[in-house]
Design an enzyme around this catalytic site. Structure first.
Site, mmCIF file in Angstrom:
data_model
loop_
_atom_site.group_PDB
_atom_site.id
_atom_site.type_symbol
_atom_site.label_atom_id
_atom_site.label_comp_id
_atom_site.label_asym_id
_atom_site.label_seq_id
_atom_site.Cartn_x
_atom_site.Cartn_y
_atom_site.Cartn_z
ATOM 1 N N SER A 151 -18.303 2.710 -3.867
ATOM 2 C CA SER A 151 -19.684 2.236 -3.748
ATOM 3 C C SER A 151 -19.899 1.592 -2.385
ATOM 4 C CB SER A 151 -19.992 1.211 -4.842
ATOM 5 O OG SER A 151 -21.255 0.608 -4.621
ATOM 6 N N TYR A 164 -18.132 -6.063 -9.760
ATOM 7 C CA TYR A 164 -18.235 -4.616 -9.542
ATOM 8 C C TYR A 164 -17.721 -4.252 -8.148
ATOM 9 C CZ TYR A 164 -20.409 -0.024 -8.813
ATOM 10 O OH TYR A 164 -20.635 1.299 -8.528
#
Length: 259
Positions: A151, A164
């Site tokens: 990400s 995350y």
């Protein structure tokens, strides 16, 4: 989507994409199938969506099969490979392309993250790919491909996604390490880092102002689409990327270049 079938760059290859029933994972499954690969469409709970993905591939002449296992629980990697073998035709099935796409978010700011939240995010996003790869190495053919979806939040401070981002940082280091470890077998290991992508897990994009704000992150002033990421994965899965390993490919449309 059109399928190149026996003449595609991935003809004769078998792929597995985790979290492939919708969003980026679905686009990746469609892209690999378009290249001629037979694709295992993994899902955790949404059987209908997984069947739709398989049906979309088969409707244009591709080959795919669905398999269900929950990730982030004890024994998840063993369960996944058992389900893969059963769905792919029985026996100890070989594999050419593994895409670790499945992931979850969770509470973001550090004071909002409980220990159970943290454990679950890391169990799905970091631990599951680690052991899926470990348990799958004996079936991954020499010259194969491992592609981990990371990400863009690992590249800038993003307090709203603390756990995350940390879990995806772990995936990126794992990618680098495995590239060194598996190079002797001709296996490439790379990561792809999307930016903001328009999928059904971002319902807030239904608000025009919010979507416009997200579009402004990219130098192209638009929100990314799942296919933007899937095409990068398709390249990394092909022989064209045979000399690329240990890399994290930014697929964010130039998000944050001016920061």
């Amino acid at each position: 989507m059109s399928v190149n079938g026996t003449h595609g760059p991935l003809a004769g290859k078998t792929a597995l994409v985790t979290g492939a029933s919708r969003g980026i994972g679905r686009a990746i499954a469609l892209r690999l199938a378009a290249g001629g690969a037979r694709v295992g469409v993994h899902y955790a709970s949404n059987e209908a969506a997984a069947k739709e993905t398989v049906a979309a591939i088969e409707a244009v002449g591709g080959s795919a099969f669905a398999l269900r296992t929950e990730l982030g629980v004890p024994g998840d990697a063993d369960a996944l490979w058992a389900a893969f073998d059963a769905a792919a035709g029985g026996g100890h099935q070989g594999l050419d392309i593994l895409v670790n796409n499945a992931g979850i978010a969770g509470p973001g700011l550090i004071h909002e993250v409980e220990e159970a939240d943290y454990d679950q995010v890391f169990a799905v996003n970091a631990k599951a790919p680690f052991f899926i790869i470990k348990k799958g190495l004996d079936r991954l053919r020499d010259g194969g491909r491992i592609i981990n979806i990371s990400s863009g939040v690992t590249k800038v401070a993003f307090p709203g996604m603390t756990s995350y981002a940390a879990s995806k940082g772990a995936v990126e280091v794992l990618t680098l390490t495995l590239a060194q470890t598996l190079g002797s077998r001709g296996i490439t290991v790379n990561a792809v880092s999307p930016g903001t992508i328009e999928t059904d897990i971002h319902p807030w994009m239904a608000d025009a102002a919010a979507k416009a704000h997200a579009a402004g992150f990219s130098v192209f002033d638009r929100v990314g689409q799942p296919e933007d990421v899937a095409d990068v994965v398709g390249f990394l899965a092909s022989d064209d990327a045979r000399w690329i390993t240990g890399q994290n490919i930014d697929a964010s449309g130039g998000s944050g270049l001016g920061l």
